[in-house]
Scaffold this motif. Structure first.
Motif, PDB file in Angstrom:
ATOM      1  N   CYS A  30       0.847  -1.178   0.000  1.00 25.75           N
ATOM      2  CA  CYS A  30       0.000   0.000   0.000  1.00 25.75           C
ATOM      3  C   CYS A  30       0.895   1.245   0.000  1.00 25.75           C
ATOM      4  O   CYS A  30       1.831   1.329   0.801  1.00 25.75           O
ATOM      5  CB  CYS A  30      -0.886  -0.042   1.235  1.00 25.75           C
ATOM      6  SG  CYS A  30      -2.292   1.027   1.126  1.00 25.75           S
ATOM      7  N   GLU A  35      -4.907   4.976   1.739  1.00 24.13           N
ATOM      8  CA  GLU A  35      -5.205   3.682   1.121  1.00 24.13           C
ATOM      9  C   GLU A  35      -5.106   2.558   2.146  1.00 24.13           C
ATOM     10  O   GLU A  35      -5.885   1.602   2.113  1.00 24.13           O
ATOM     11  CB  GLU A  35      -4.260   3.417  -0.059  1.00 24.13           C
ATOM     12  CG  GLU A  35      -4.468   4.352  -1.225  1.00 24.13           C
ATOM     13  CD  GLU A  35      -5.865   4.253  -1.821  1.00 24.13           C
ATOM     14  OE1 GLU A  35      -6.355   3.125  -2.014  1.00 24.13           O
ATOM     15  OE2 GLU A  35      -6.465   5.299  -2.095  1.00 24.13           O
ATOM     16  N   LYS A  38      -8.269   2.333   4.143  1.00 25.03           N
ATOM     17  CA  LYS A  38      -9.342   1.727   3.343  1.00 25.03           C
ATOM     18  C   LYS A  38      -9.201   0.205   3.351  1.00 25.03           C
ATOM     19  O   LYS A  38     -10.182  -0.516   3.557  1.00 25.03           O
ATOM     20  CB  LYS A  38      -9.295   2.241   1.901  1.00 25.03           C
ATOM     21  CG  LYS A  38      -9.770   3.659   1.739  1.00 25.03           C
ATOM     22  CD  LYS A  38      -9.673   4.087   0.288  1.00 25.03           C
ATOM     23  CE  LYS A  38      -9.991   5.560   0.119  1.00 25.03           C
ATOM     24  NZ  LYS A  38      -9.774   5.997  -1.274  1.00 25.03           N
ATOM     25  N   LYS A  39      -7.982  -0.280   3.133  1.00 26.28           N
ATOM     26  CA  LYS A  39      -7.753  -1.729   3.137  1.00 26.28           C
ATOM     27  C   LYS A  39      -8.036  -2.324   4.517  1.00 26.28           C
ATOM     28  O   LYS A  39      -8.631  -3.381   4.634  1.00 26.28           O
ATOM     29  CB  LYS A  39      -6.318  -2.041   2.727  1.00 26.28           C
ATOM     30  CG  LYS A  39      -6.052  -1.927   1.250  1.00 26.28           C
ATOM     31  CD  LYS A  39      -4.747  -2.595   0.902  1.00 26.28           C
ATOM     32  CE  LYS A  39      -4.481  -2.540  -0.581  1.00 26.28           C
ATOM     33  NZ  LYS A  39      -5.466  -3.206  -1.396  1.00 26.28           N
TER      34      LYS A  39
END
Length: 117
Positions: A30, A35, A38-39
Protein backbone atom coordinates in the motif's frame (compact mmCIF):
# COMPACT_ATOMS: atom_id res chain seq x y z
CA UNK A 1 -0.36 -14.89 7.74
CA UNK A 2 -1.31 -11.67 5.96
CA UNK A 3 1.06 -8.70 6.11
CA UNK A 4 0.23 -5.18 4.91
CA UNK A 5 3.30 -3.14 3.94
CA UNK A 6 2.60 0.61 3.92
CA UNK A 7 5.32 2.89 2.56
CA UNK A 8 5.30 5.72 0.03
CA UNK A 9 8.61 4.48 -1.43
CA UNK A 10 8.04 1.47 -3.73
CA UNK A 11 11.54 0.09 -3.04
CA UNK A 12 10.76 -0.02 0.70
CA UNK A 13 7.71 -2.17 -0.06
CA UNK A 14 9.43 -4.46 -2.57
CA UNK A 15 12.12 -6.10 -0.40
CA UNK A 16 10.00 -6.98 2.65
CA UNK A 17 7.19 -8.04 0.32
CA UNK A 18 9.50 -10.49 -1.46
CA UNK A 19 10.85 -11.93 1.80
CA UNK A 20 7.36 -12.30 3.27
CA UNK A 21 6.06 -14.00 0.12
CA UNK A 22 9.05 -16.37 0.02
CA UNK A 23 8.23 -17.33 3.61
CA UNK A 24 4.83 -18.56 2.43
CA UNK A 25 2.81 -15.62 3.72
CA UNK A 26 0.61 -13.13 1.90
CA UNK A 27 2.14 -9.67 1.41
CA UNK A 28 -0.09 -6.77 0.36
CA UNK A 29 1.48 -3.43 -0.53
CA UNK A 30 0.00 0.00 0.00
CA UNK A 31 1.52 3.40 -1.01
CA UNK A 32 0.03 5.69 1.65
CA UNK A 33 -1.94 5.99 4.86
CA UNK A 34 -5.29 6.81 3.29
CA UNK A 35 -5.21 3.68 1.12
CA UNK A 36 -4.00 1.64 4.09
CA UNK A 37 -6.99 2.67 6.20
CA UNK A 38 -9.34 1.73 3.34
CA UNK A 39 -7.75 -1.73 3.14
CA UNK A 40 -7.76 -2.14 6.91
CA UNK A 41 -11.45 -1.34 7.19
CA UNK A 42 -12.30 -3.91 4.50
CA UNK A 43 -9.74 -6.69 4.99
CA UNK A 44 -8.09 -8.57 7.83
CA UNK A 45 -4.33 -8.49 8.36
CA UNK A 46 -2.16 -10.11 11.00
CA UNK A 47 0.73 -7.66 10.78
CA UNK A 48 1.23 -4.16 9.39
CA UNK A 49 4.61 -2.66 8.51
CA UNK A 50 3.85 1.04 8.68
CA UNK A 51 6.23 3.76 7.51
CA UNK A 52 6.19 6.77 9.81
CA UNK A 53 7.03 9.51 7.28
CA UNK A 54 4.50 9.58 4.46
CA UNK A 55 2.76 12.44 2.68
CA UNK A 56 -0.80 13.04 3.85
CA UNK A 57 -1.38 10.86 6.89
CA UNK A 58 1.69 9.99 8.94
CA UNK A 59 2.23 6.45 10.12
CA UNK A 60 1.51 7.57 13.67
CA UNK A 61 -1.90 8.95 12.67
CA UNK A 62 -2.68 5.79 10.68
CA UNK A 63 -1.80 3.66 13.73
CA UNK A 64 -4.04 5.72 16.00
CA UNK A 65 -6.96 5.45 13.57
CA UNK A 66 -6.34 1.75 13.04
CA UNK A 67 -6.47 1.08 16.78
CA UNK A 68 -9.91 2.76 16.85
CA UNK A 69 -11.31 0.35 14.20
CA UNK A 70 -13.20 -2.75 15.39
CA UNK A 71 -10.58 -5.04 13.81
CA UNK A 72 -7.65 -2.82 14.76
CA UNK A 73 -6.95 -4.07 18.24
CA UNK A 74 -5.66 -7.56 17.43
CA UNK A 75 -3.34 -6.66 14.57
CA UNK A 76 0.39 -6.34 15.20
CA UNK A 77 1.62 -2.90 14.05
CA UNK A 78 5.31 -2.39 13.34
CA UNK A 79 6.77 1.11 12.90
CA UNK A 80 8.87 0.81 9.73
CA UNK A 81 11.28 3.73 9.72
CA UNK A 82 14.77 5.04 9.08
CA UNK A 83 14.38 7.83 11.62
CA UNK A 84 13.87 6.10 14.95
CA UNK A 85 15.83 7.57 17.82
CA UNK A 86 15.66 6.22 21.39
CA UNK A 87 13.57 9.16 22.65
CA UNK A 88 10.97 8.60 19.94
CA UNK A 89 10.51 4.88 20.64
CA UNK A 90 8.47 5.45 23.80
CA UNK A 91 6.13 7.75 21.87
CA UNK A 92 5.60 5.07 19.24
CA UNK A 93 4.47 2.61 21.88
CA UNK A 94 2.07 5.21 23.27
CA UNK A 95 0.69 5.75 19.74
CA UNK A 96 -0.17 2.04 19.49
CA UNK A 97 2.84 0.46 17.78
CA UNK A 98 3.93 -2.98 18.96
CA UNK A 99 7.49 -2.84 17.69
CA UNK A 100 9.97 -0.85 15.56
CA UNK A 101 11.83 -2.08 12.49
CA UNK A 102 14.61 0.30 11.49
CA UNK A 103 15.60 0.68 7.83
CA UNK A 104 17.72 -0.60 6.21
CA UNK A 105 16.35 -3.97 7.21
CA UNK A 106 17.68 -7.49 7.24
CA UNK A 107 15.62 -10.57 6.55
CA UNK A 108 16.28 -11.80 10.09
CA UNK A 109 15.03 -8.56 11.67
CA UNK A 110 11.94 -8.56 9.45
CA UNK A 111 11.05 -12.16 10.32
CA UNK A 112 11.59 -11.47 14.04
CA UNK A 113 9.17 -8.51 14.15
CA UNK A 114 6.60 -10.13 11.86
CA UNK A 115 6.45 -13.30 13.93
CA UNK A 116 6.81 -11.48 17.25
CA UNK A 117 9.71 -13.64 18.38
Amino acid sequence: MRVLIVDDNPINRLLPGAWITRSGWDAVECPNGVEALKKLSAERFDVILLDLSMPGLSGIEVCRRLRALPNGKGVRVIAYTAHAVPDALEGLTAAGFDEVLIKPITKEALMRVVTGE
